[in-house]
Enzyme design. Structure first.
Site, PDB file in Angstrom:
ATOM      1  N   CYS A 147      -4.008 -10.706  -7.792  1.00 46.07           N
ATOM      2  CA  CYS A 147      -4.940 -11.709  -7.342  1.00 46.07           C
ATOM      3  C   CYS A 147      -6.168 -11.947  -7.625  1.00 46.07           C
ATOM      4  CB  CYS A 147      -4.651 -11.510  -5.676  1.00 46.07           C
ATOM      5  SG  CYS A 147      -5.264 -12.966  -4.891  1.00 46.07           S
ATOM      6  N   GLU A 179     -12.406 -22.352  -2.020  1.00 44.37           N
ATOM      7  CA  GLU A 179     -11.437 -23.221  -2.500  1.00 44.37           C
ATOM      8  C   GLU A 179     -10.534 -23.642  -1.634  1.00 44.37           C
ATOM      9  OE1 GLU A 179     -10.992 -20.790  -6.625  1.00 44.37           O
ATOM     10  OE2 GLU A 179      -9.425 -22.204  -6.399  1.00 44.37           O
ATOM     11  N   CYS A 209      -4.859  -6.907  -3.692  1.00 42.68           N
ATOM     12  CA  CYS A 209      -3.496  -7.208  -4.504  1.00 42.68           C
ATOM     13  C   CYS A 209      -3.882  -7.121  -5.852  1.00 42.68           C
ATOM     14  CB  CYS A 209      -3.008  -8.290  -3.859  1.00 42.68           C
ATOM     15  SG  CYS A 209      -2.316  -8.287  -2.350  1.00 42.68           S
ATOM     16  N   CYS A 216     -11.680 -11.378  -0.219  1.00 43.85           N
ATOM     17  CA  CYS A 216     -10.611 -10.767   0.475  1.00 43.85           C
ATOM     18  C   CYS A 216     -10.702  -9.411   0.299  1.00 43.85           C
ATOM     19  CB  CYS A 216      -9.297 -11.377  -0.089  1.00 43.85           C
ATOM     20  SG  CYS A 216      -7.806 -10.604   0.778  1.00 43.85           S
ATOM     21  N   CYS A 240      -3.845 -26.660   0.980  1.00 43.35           N
ATOM     22  CA  CYS A 240      -3.963 -25.242   0.920  1.00 43.35           C
ATOM     23  C   CYS A 240      -5.312 -24.816   1.281  1.00 43.35           C
ATOM     24  CB  CYS A 240      -3.394 -24.517  -0.034  1.00 43.35           C
ATOM     25  SG  CYS A 240      -3.664 -22.905  -0.212  1.00 43.35           S
ATOM     26  N   CYS A 295      -5.203 -19.206  -7.677  1.00 43.05           N
ATOM     27  CA  CYS A 295      -6.038 -19.016  -6.492  1.00 43.05           C
ATOM     28  C   CYS A 295      -7.505 -18.157  -6.673  1.00 43.05           C
ATOM     29  CB  CYS A 295      -5.353 -18.478  -5.291  1.00 43.05           C
ATOM     30  SG  CYS A 295      -3.886 -19.140  -5.045  1.00 43.05           S
ATOM     31  N   GLY A 348      -8.214 -15.071   1.141  1.00 45.75           N
ATOM     32  CA  GLY A 348      -8.551 -14.300   2.281  1.00 45.75           C
ATOM     33  C   GLY A 348      -7.175 -14.106   2.978  1.00 45.75           C
ATOM     34  N   GLU A 349      -7.035 -13.157   3.832  1.00 48.72           N
ATOM     35  CA  GLU A 349      -6.107 -12.654   4.672  1.00 48.72           C
ATOM     36  C   GLU A 349      -6.186 -13.357   5.840  1.00 48.72           C
ATOM     37  OE1 GLU A 349      -2.901 -11.343   4.455  1.00 48.72           O
ATOM     38  OE2 GLU A 349      -2.905 -11.482   6.739  1.00 48.72           O
ATOM     39  N   SER A 402       4.045 -12.286   2.245  1.00 51.92           N
ATOM     40  CA  SER A 402       4.060 -11.754   0.834  1.00 51.92           C
ATOM     41  C   SER A 402       4.494 -10.473   0.573  1.00 51.92           C
ATOM     42  CB  SER A 402       2.328 -11.766   0.507  1.00 51.92           C
ATOM     43  OG  SER A 402       1.973 -13.295   0.501  1.00 51.92           O
ATOM     44  N   LEU A 403       5.871 -10.390   0.061  1.00 49.71           N
ATOM     45  CA  LEU A 403       6.365  -9.085   0.050  1.00 49.71           C
ATOM     46  C   LEU A 403       6.280  -8.704  -1.559  1.00 49.71           C
ATOM     47  CD1 LEU A 403       8.444  -7.383   1.432  1.00 49.71           C
ATOM     48  CD2 LEU A 403      10.317  -8.599   0.409  1.00 49.71           C
ATOM     49  N   HIS A 404       6.656  -9.395  -2.525  1.00 49.75           N
ATOM     50  CA  HIS A 404       6.354  -9.197  -3.879  1.00 49.75           C
ATOM     51  C   HIS A 404       7.010  -7.631  -4.505  1.00 49.75           C
ATOM     52  CE1 HIS A 404       3.763 -12.489  -3.364  1.00 49.75           C
ATOM     53  NE2 HIS A 404       2.785 -12.102  -2.951  1.00 49.75           N
ATOM     54  N   SER A 450       0.197 -17.637   5.527  1.00 47.93           N
ATOM     55  CA  SER A 450       0.898 -16.565   4.604  1.00 47.93           C
ATOM     56  C   SER A 450       0.280 -15.128   4.936  1.00 47.93           C
ATOM     57  CB  SER A 450       0.788 -16.949   3.218  1.00 47.93           C
ATOM     58  OG  SER A 450       1.350 -15.760   2.497  1.00 47.93           O
TER      59      SER A 450
END
Ligand code: SAH
Length: 344
Positions: free
Chosen positions: A121, A94, A118, A114, A107, A335, A161-162, A216-218, A193
């Protein structure tokens, strides 16, 4: 079977070497590179100033990455578009186009699926399938630009993805995207990111790229972060923040902390206090994102009032705070959800 040359993943020097190796004149490399990376040709047929013989030789011996649009949703509110692309091996990824006053932002995804896991996600639910090649990352942008006929000015690697888990391809992709022989997008207009892979953050600091890094702390504490982001088992929250501060010192680039607000999980007054303690207040920028709920999990977005309260508290401590603007609300779905819908 001999593997075909992935021609769109070759940078200008590599393409020049390839062209030389097949006995063609050097100016052909420049022509070909421009067809692929400036004119965004979807196939060899459209490259009219390249001889038929060379075109047919190239189609036999190379793989020409050209993503097919499998689905597209268009927002009636703000013109946001979600694309689902089919890759040559049948996998899907995507990408999203967003319209801002300052230009068009795309984006992109960096992997099929991934492995970071998380909890909130959607991209991670079916696991990791494979890395994307530089060409597959570039072509998400090329295909969208070709489809709309508009120039893309900003690129964010925040899709599925990372990116730092696909490090070499990511760095090559960024160098090609910002190459003067290609689309020549400014490094400053590229954002990557990451969930915080420390060794790769350290590597990235040495690449001399003027890109923007987002973390990405969260969560504000290790105990809370580990509950929603399994990567915290590998890299402790304070170590990640230290790596980020080192990155800022080494590159002179300020990073953005992303903080997804989840109702009752990380959005209390206490969380804001912990966050201030963790990050300090000296030139810190935090982007707050009310979580986009996914069907597979119970997480809910924080209420508007708690988001504002959270923001105010941080701002009182001189932290620079933005709230992520919601784009394409009518074609919603976090996403990775378009791809999931397609797989299922
Ligand atoms: N793996 C990278 C990039 C992809 S995710 C990273 O972790 O940063 C891009 C951003 O979207 C991350 O900040 C991620 O945490 C966030 N995100 C993922 N799912 C979300 C959801 N359901 N609601 C809000 N943000 C989400």
């Amino acid at each position: 079977m001999e593997t075909k040359t992935d021609i769109k993943s070759l940078n200008f020097d590599e393409l020049s070497q390839y062209i030389e190796s097949i006995g063609e004149k050097n100016f052909r490399a420049k022509q070909l590179y421009e067809w692929m990376h400036i004119h965004l040709a979807r196939d060899y047929e459209s490259m009219t100033n390249i001889s038929k013989d060379l075109r047919s030789m190239l189609s036999q011996n190379t793989e020409y990455t050209s993503l097919k649009i499998a689905d597209m949703l268009k927002s009636a509110i703000d013109g946001t578009r979600k694309y689902l692309f089919k890759l040559s091996d049948g996998n899907c990824v995507e990408s999203v186009l967003m319209r801002y006053k300052h230009g068009i932002s795309v984006c992109i995804s960096s992997q099929v699926g991934c492995k970071m896991g998380c909890r909130f996600c959607a991209s991670t639910i079916d696991g990791w399938v494979r890395n994307l090649t530089p060409a597959e990352m570039l072509d998400q942008i090329y295909s969208i630009s070709y489809d709309t006929g508009e120039r893309v000015s900003n690129v964010v690697v925040m899709g599925t993805g990372e990116p730092l888990d696909n490090y070499d391809n990511l760095v090559k992709f960024i160098r090609m995207l910002t190459d003067e022989h290609g689309l020549n997008i400014s490094e400053r207009n590229v954002t990557v990111s990451t969930c915080g892979l420390i060794p790769k953050i350290n590597d990235l600091a040495k690449e001399d790229l003027n890109i923007t890094l987002a973390l990405s702390l969260h969560a504000s504490t290790q105990a809370k972060r580990v509950k929603i982001m399994p990567i915290a088992n590998t890299y402790e929250i304070t170590d990640v923040v230290r790596a980020i501060k080192d990155y800022e010192r080494a590159t002179g680039r300020r990073i953005t902390y992303e903080y997804t607000l989840i109702k009752g999980v990380n959005d209390t007054d206490e969380d804001a206090d912990e966050l201030i303690r963790l990050l300090g207040t000296k030139s810190v920028h935090i982007n707050l994102i009310p979580v986009n709920p996914i069907n597979e999990r119970k997480y809910k977005a924080s209420s508007k009032s708690s988001v504002l309260k959270f923001k105010k508290k941080l701002e009182k401590n001189a932290i620079n705070v933005t709230i992520r603007r919601e784009m394409g609300r009518d074609i919603d779905g976090a996403c990775g959800q378009l791809r999931r819908k397609h797989i299922n």
